[in-house]
Design a protein around this motif. Structure first.
Motif, PDB file in Angstrom:
ATOM      1  N   GLY A 400       0.784  -1.180  -0.100  1.00  0.00           N
ATOM      2  CA  GLY A 400      -0.023  -0.267   0.178  1.00  0.00           C
ATOM      3  C   GLY A 400       0.839   1.244   0.031  1.00  0.00           C
ATOM      4  O   GLY A 400       1.936   1.319   0.621  1.00  0.00           O
ATOM      5  N   PRO A 401       0.338   2.376  -0.468  1.00  0.00           N
ATOM      6  CA  PRO A 401       1.143   3.743  -0.602  1.00  0.00           C
ATOM      7  C   PRO A 401       1.803   4.099   0.661  1.00  0.00           C
ATOM      8  O   PRO A 401       2.782   4.375   0.923  1.00  0.00           O
ATOM      9  CB  PRO A 401       0.116   4.680  -1.051  1.00  0.00           C
ATOM     10  CG  PRO A 401      -1.016   3.872  -1.745  1.00  0.00           C
ATOM     11  CD  PRO A 401      -1.037   2.461  -1.050  1.00  0.00           C
ATOM     12  N   ASP A 402       0.936   3.940   1.895  1.00  0.00           N
ATOM     13  CA  ASP A 402       1.496   4.498   3.197  1.00  0.00           C
ATOM     14  C   ASP A 402       2.393   3.765   3.527  1.00  0.00           C
ATOM     15  O   ASP A 402       3.513   4.359   4.006  1.00  0.00           O
ATOM     16  CB  ASP A 402       0.209   4.599   4.015  1.00  0.00           C
ATOM     17  CG  ASP A 402       0.509   5.190   5.455  1.00  0.00           C
ATOM     18  OD1 ASP A 402       1.313   6.302   5.381  1.00  0.00           O
ATOM     19  OD2 ASP A 402       0.233   4.490   6.472  1.00  0.00           O
ATOM     20  N   SER A 403       2.127   2.427   3.663  1.00  0.00           N
ATOM     21  CA  SER A 403       3.325   1.260   4.050  1.00  0.00           C
ATOM     22  C   SER A 403       4.609   1.645   3.068  1.00  0.00           C
ATOM     23  O   SER A 403       5.622   1.377   3.647  1.00  0.00           O
ATOM     24  CB  SER A 403       2.870  -0.052   4.140  1.00  0.00           C
ATOM     25  OG  SER A 403       1.616  -0.015   5.026  1.00  0.00           O
ATOM     26  N   ALA A 404       4.461   1.837   1.756  1.00  0.00           N
ATOM     27  CA  ALA A 404       5.440   1.751   0.940  1.00  0.00           C
ATOM     28  C   ALA A 404       6.374   3.109   1.511  1.00  0.00           C
ATOM     29  O   ALA A 404       7.667   2.951   1.274  1.00  0.00           O
ATOM     30  CB  ALA A 404       5.304   2.043  -0.416  1.00  0.00           C
ATOM     31  N   GLY A 405       5.732   4.053   1.734  1.00  0.00           N
ATOM     32  CA  GLY A 405       6.602   5.138   2.044  1.00  0.00           C
ATOM     33  C   GLY A 405       7.297   4.761   3.492  1.00  0.00           C
ATOM     34  O   GLY A 405       8.581   5.612   3.591  1.00  0.00           O
ATOM     35  N   LYS A 406       6.768   4.266   4.339  1.00  0.00           N
ATOM     36  CA  LYS A 406       7.174   4.012   5.584  1.00  0.00           C
ATOM     37  C   LYS A 406       8.439   2.982   5.400  1.00  0.00           C
ATOM     38  O   LYS A 406       9.629   3.058   6.076  1.00  0.00           O
ATOM     39  CB  LYS A 406       6.481   3.292   6.693  1.00  0.00           C
ATOM     40  CG  LYS A 406       5.333   4.232   7.174  1.00  0.00           C
ATOM     41  CD  LYS A 406       4.368   3.765   7.982  1.00  0.00           C
ATOM     42  CE  LYS A 406       3.185   4.842   8.285  1.00  0.00           C
ATOM     43  NZ  LYS A 406       2.072   4.371   9.155  1.00  0.00           N
ATOM     44  N   ALA A 407       8.241   2.135   4.517  1.00  0.00           N
ATOM     45  CA  ALA A 407       9.303   1.128   4.165  1.00  0.00           C
ATOM     46  C   ALA A 407      10.645   1.784   3.504  1.00  0.00           C
ATOM     47  O   ALA A 407      11.842   1.746   3.972  1.00  0.00           O
ATOM     48  CB  ALA A 407       8.761   0.118   3.069  1.00  0.00           C
ATOM     49  N   ASP A 408      10.073   2.937   2.604  1.00  0.00           N
ATOM     50  CA  ASP A 408      11.223   3.804   1.919  1.00  0.00           C
ATOM     51  C   ASP A 408      12.141   4.430   2.869  1.00  0.00           C
ATOM     52  O   ASP A 408      13.227   4.600   2.938  1.00  0.00           O
ATOM     53  CB  ASP A 408      10.669   4.528   0.927  1.00  0.00           C
ATOM     54  CG  ASP A 408      10.456   3.859  -0.214  1.00  0.00           C
ATOM     55  OD1 ASP A 408      10.518   2.831  -0.632  1.00  0.00           O
ATOM     56  OD2 ASP A 408       9.449   4.648  -1.259  1.00  0.00           O
ATOM     57  N   PHE A 409      11.231   5.061   4.108  1.00  0.00           N
ATOM     58  CA  PHE A 409      12.101   5.782   5.098  1.00  0.00           C
ATOM     59  C   PHE A 409      13.183   5.088   5.691  1.00  0.00           C
ATOM     60  O   PHE A 409      14.380   5.301   5.873  1.00  0.00           O
ATOM     61  CB  PHE A 409      11.000   6.381   6.089  1.00  0.00           C
ATOM     62  CG  PHE A 409      11.535   6.823   7.358  1.00  0.00           C
ATOM     63  CD1 PHE A 409      11.970   8.199   7.415  1.00  0.00           C
ATOM     64  CD2 PHE A 409      11.811   6.204   8.600  1.00  0.00           C
ATOM     65  CE1 PHE A 409      12.668   8.651   8.398  1.00  0.00           C
ATOM     66  CE2 PHE A 409      12.399   6.738   9.628  1.00  0.00           C
ATOM     67  CZ  PHE A 409      12.820   7.922   9.486  1.00  0.00           C
ATOM     68  N   HIS A 410      12.740   3.639   6.268  1.00  0.00           N
ATOM     69  CA  HIS A 410      13.501   2.836   6.828  1.00  0.00           C
ATOM     70  C   HIS A 410      14.699   2.502   6.028  1.00  0.00           C
ATOM     71  O   HIS A 410      15.857   2.245   6.359  1.00  0.00           O
ATOM     72  CB  HIS A 410      12.978   1.693   7.567  1.00  0.00           C
ATOM     73  CG  HIS A 410      11.833   2.223   8.675  1.00  0.00           C
ATOM     74  ND1 HIS A 410      12.385   2.773  10.061  1.00  0.00           N
ATOM     75  CD2 HIS A 410      10.646   2.385   8.960  1.00  0.00           C
ATOM     76  CE1 HIS A 410      11.434   2.809  10.786  1.00  0.00           C
ATOM     77  NE2 HIS A 410      10.226   2.868  10.215  1.00  0.00           N
ATOM     78  N   ARG A 411      14.302   2.249   4.690  1.00  0.00           N
ATOM     79  CA  ARG A 411      15.239   1.813   3.743  1.00  0.00           C
ATOM     80  C   ARG A 411      16.484   2.750   3.651  1.00  0.00           C
ATOM     81  O   ARG A 411      17.642   2.616   3.619  1.00  0.00           O
ATOM     82  CB  ARG A 411      14.993   1.373   2.216  1.00  0.00           C
ATOM     83  CG  ARG A 411      15.856   0.716   1.452  1.00  0.00           C
ATOM     84  CD  ARG A 411      14.991   0.468   0.341  1.00  0.00           C
ATOM     85  NE  ARG A 411      13.952  -0.384   0.378  1.00  0.00           N
ATOM     86  CZ  ARG A 411      12.665  -0.016   0.075  1.00  0.00           C
ATOM     87  NH1 ARG A 411      12.059   0.933   0.031  1.00  0.00           N
ATOM     88  NH2 ARG A 411      11.550  -1.202   0.471  1.00  0.00           N
ATOM     89  N   GLN A 412      15.981   4.096   3.950  1.00  0.00           N
ATOM     90  CA  GLN A 412      17.068   5.375   3.591  1.00  0.00           C
ATOM     91  C   GLN A 412      17.761   5.465   4.675  1.00  0.00           C
ATOM     92  O   GLN A 412      18.949   5.487   4.868  1.00  0.00           O
ATOM     93  CB  GLN A 412      16.375   6.941   3.386  1.00  0.00           C
ATOM     94  CG  GLN A 412      17.128   7.860   3.314  1.00  0.00           C
ATOM     95  CD  GLN A 412      17.831   7.557   1.994  1.00  0.00           C
ATOM     96  OE1 GLN A 412      17.466   7.223   0.918  1.00  0.00           O
ATOM     97  NE2 GLN A 412      19.384   7.684   2.118  1.00  0.00           N
ATOM     98  N   GLN A 413      16.933   5.340   6.069  1.00  0.00           N
ATOM     99  CA  GLN A 413      18.021   5.124   7.057  1.00  0.00           C
ATOM    100  C   GLN A 413      19.174   4.026   7.296  1.00  0.00           C
ATOM    101  O   GLN A 413      20.355   4.432   7.758  1.00  0.00           O
ATOM    102  CB  GLN A 413      16.777   4.960   8.208  1.00  0.00           C
ATOM    103  CG  GLN A 413      15.944   6.152   8.655  1.00  0.00           C
ATOM    104  CD  GLN A 413      16.699   7.220   8.880  1.00  0.00           C
ATOM    105  OE1 GLN A 413      17.262   7.485   9.934  1.00  0.00           O
ATOM    106  NE2 GLN A 413      16.118   8.370   8.210  1.00  0.00           N
TER     107      GLN A 413
END
Length: 418
Positions: A400-413
Motif C-alpha cells: 500500500g502507498p502509506d506502508s511503501a513510504g514508511k518502508a522507504d524511510f527505513h530503507r533510507q535510514q
C-alpha cells in the motif's frame, strides 16, 4: 390571529420549560456519572458525562470530566478531543487541566517525558495524587517497567484500599509476573466490592482456568451470562470449561448460541475445532484450527492440536511444519515472559531488548505492538539497524502507498548507516 398568538405563547412556554429543564438534566447525569465513578465504572460514567454535555455543551468543567473519564476508560481519542475543547472554553489554564494533559501523555507512551511535571503530586499528597498514581501505574505497566509500576500501585492501594480499579490493576500486575495466586486473590476482592464488574469477572475466570479449576471457572462464566446474556466471551469461556470437564455435548450447545456474524472470530473457530477434535473428527477439526491460526498466529494450543490433527489425517509433512511452528510460538511466549518480567526491569534503557520484543510481537501477529516496541528501540538508539530492518520488512510485506513510504524511510535510514 388568536390561533397564531396561542401558538406563539405555547412555543414560548415550551422554550422556557426546556431552558429550565436543561440544567436539571445536566445535574442528573453528572450525579449519575459521579455515582458510577465511586466504583470506578468508567464506561458507565463516561456515557453519563457525555449525556450531561448535551445539555451543557459549553461547560469547560464537564468537558474536562469527559476527557478525564475517557482517558481512564482507555478512550484516548475522546479524551484528547474534550481536553482540547476544555482549553478552548476556559480562559487561562487550570491546574486540573494541565495535569490531565500530562496524564494523557503518560498513558499514550510519554510517561518518562512528563514524569517530572507529575512528581510534585507524589511528594505532596493532594486530591490529584490518586489520579497521578493510577495513571503512572498503568503507564509503566504498559512499558513493562514492573519495578516502577509496583511502587505506584502499592501506594495507590494504600491511599485507597477499597478502590476497585486499584485492586484490579494490582491483580493485573501479579498476573504479568505469573503469580496467579495473588492475582486471583485481588480479582476476588475487587468482585466482592463490585460484583457487577463483568470485565474483572472474565479476567478472574481466565486466571483460575490456568490453575485448572474448571468447575469454578464454569460458574464464573454462568454468572456473567446471568448479568449479560449473550456475552460472547462468557459463552466461549463456558464452552471451553465444559470441554475441559469432559462435557463435549454441553460445549457444542454453547457454541450453537453464538450469533452467525461472530463465527469467524478466532476464539469461536478455536473452540469449534477443539469440540470436533475431542469428538474424534480430525477431518472437521483441522480446517477450523488452521483458520484459527490464520486469525490468531500466537495461539499455541491451536497450533499443537492442529499438528495432532494433521498426524491423525496422515499428512506427516504438514504436521512436521506445524510442529516447527508450535515450537517457535512456545519459544516466543517463554521469551516474552522473560523479557517483560525480568530483563526490562534489569535493563530499562536497552534498545536491543525492545527490538527483540517488537520482533516477537510481529511474529505473533500483534503488529501494532510490534511497531510500537521497534519505535521504542529507535527512540533509545536511532541507529539500531535491527529495528530499521524489521520495520522495513514489515511495511514492505503490508504493501500500500502509506506502508511503501514508511518502508522507504527505513530503507533510507539503513543506507545512511553504511
Amino acid at each position: 390571529m388568536r390561533i397564531l398568538l396561542g401558538c406563539f405563547l405555547l412555543g414560548l412556554t415550551a422554550f422556557g420549560l426546556w431552558a429550565a429543564a436543561k440544567p436539571l438534566l445536566a445535574n442528573y447525569y453528572e450525579r449519575s456519572a459521579a455515582k458510577a465513578l465511586e466504583k470506578q465504572q468508567y464506561p458507565k460514567a463516561l456515557a453519563a458525562y457525555q449525556q450531561a454535555l448535551r445539555y451543557r455543551p459549553d461547560s469547560p468543567n464537564i468537558n474536562l470530566l469527559v476527557a478525564r473519564t475517557a482517558r481512564r476508560a482507555g478512550n484516548f481519542s475522546t479524551a484528547r478531543e474534550h481536553l482540547q475543547r476544555c482549553r478552548e472554553l476556559q480562559s487561562g489554564v487550570s491546574e486540573e487541566q494541565q495535569v490531565e494533559g500530562y496524564l494523557l501523555r503518560a498513558q499514550t507512551g510519554e510517561v518518562d517525558e512528563v514524569f517530572n511535571y507529575l512528581l510534585p503530586y507524589l511528594i505532596q499528597e493532594g486530591p490529584l495524587t490518586p489520579l497521578v498514581l493510577e495513571s503512572l501505574s498503568r503507564a509503566y505497566m504498559g512499558k513493562y517497567r514492573s519495578d516502577l509500576a509496583w511502587s505506584f500501585l502499592s501506594r495507590w492501594n494504600e491511599m485507597q484500599p477499597t478502590n476497585v480499579e486499584a485492586i484490579f490493576w494490582r491483580g493485573t500486575w501479579y498476573a504479568q509476573q505469573q503469580n496467579t495466586r495473588e492475582a486471583a486473590a485481588d480479582f476476588r476482592r475487587a468482585l466482592e466490592l463490585d460484583p457487577e464488574r463483568i470485565d474483572i469477572r472474565l479476567t478472574y475466570a481466565e486466571i483460575i482456568r490456568a490453575d485448572k479449576q474448571f468447575t469454578e471457572v464454569a460458574e464464573e462464566y454462568r454468572t456473567v451470562l446471568r448479568q449479560s446474556p449473550g456475552n460472547a466471551d462468557a459463552i466461549l469461556g463456558l464452552a471451553q470449561a465444559y470441554l475441559e470437564l469432559g462435557k463435549t455435548n454441553e460445549a457444542r450447545e454453547q457454541l450453537a448460541v453464538i450469533p452467525p456474524d461472530k463465527r469467524e472470530a478466532a476464539a469461536y473457530l478455536w473452540m469449534s475445532g477443539m469440540v470436533e477434535f475431542r469428538s474424534d473428527r480430525p477431518e472437521l477439526a483441522e480446517p477450523l484450527l488452521r483458520r484459527t491460526l490464520e486469525s490468531d498466529p500466537r495461539n499455541v494450543d491451536a497450533c499443537y492440536n492442529w499438528m495432532l490433527c494433521l498426524r491423525a489425517l496422515g499428512r506427516d509433512s504438514e504436521a512436521t511444519q506445524a510442529r516447527e511452528r508450535f515450537e517457535q510460538i512456545e519459544k516466543d511466549q517463554k521469551r516474552l515472559i522473560q523479557l517483560t518480567t525480568q530483563e526490562f526491569h534489569a535493563h530499562p534503557t536497552n534498545a536491543e531488548l525492545r527490538c527483540e520484543l517488537g520482533e516477537i510481537y510481529l511474529r505473533m501477529g500483534l503488529h501494532e505492538r510490534g511497531i510500537y516496541w521497534l519505535h521504542a528501540a529507535l527512540k533509545l538508539a536511532p541507529t539500531c539497524r535491527r529495528a530499521h530492518e524489521q520495520l522495513r520488512d514489515h511495511f514492505e510485506a503490508v504493501g500500500g502507498p502509506d506502508s511503501a513510504g514508511k518502508a522507504d524511510f527505513h530503507r533510507q535510514q539503513l543506507a545512511n548507516l553504511r
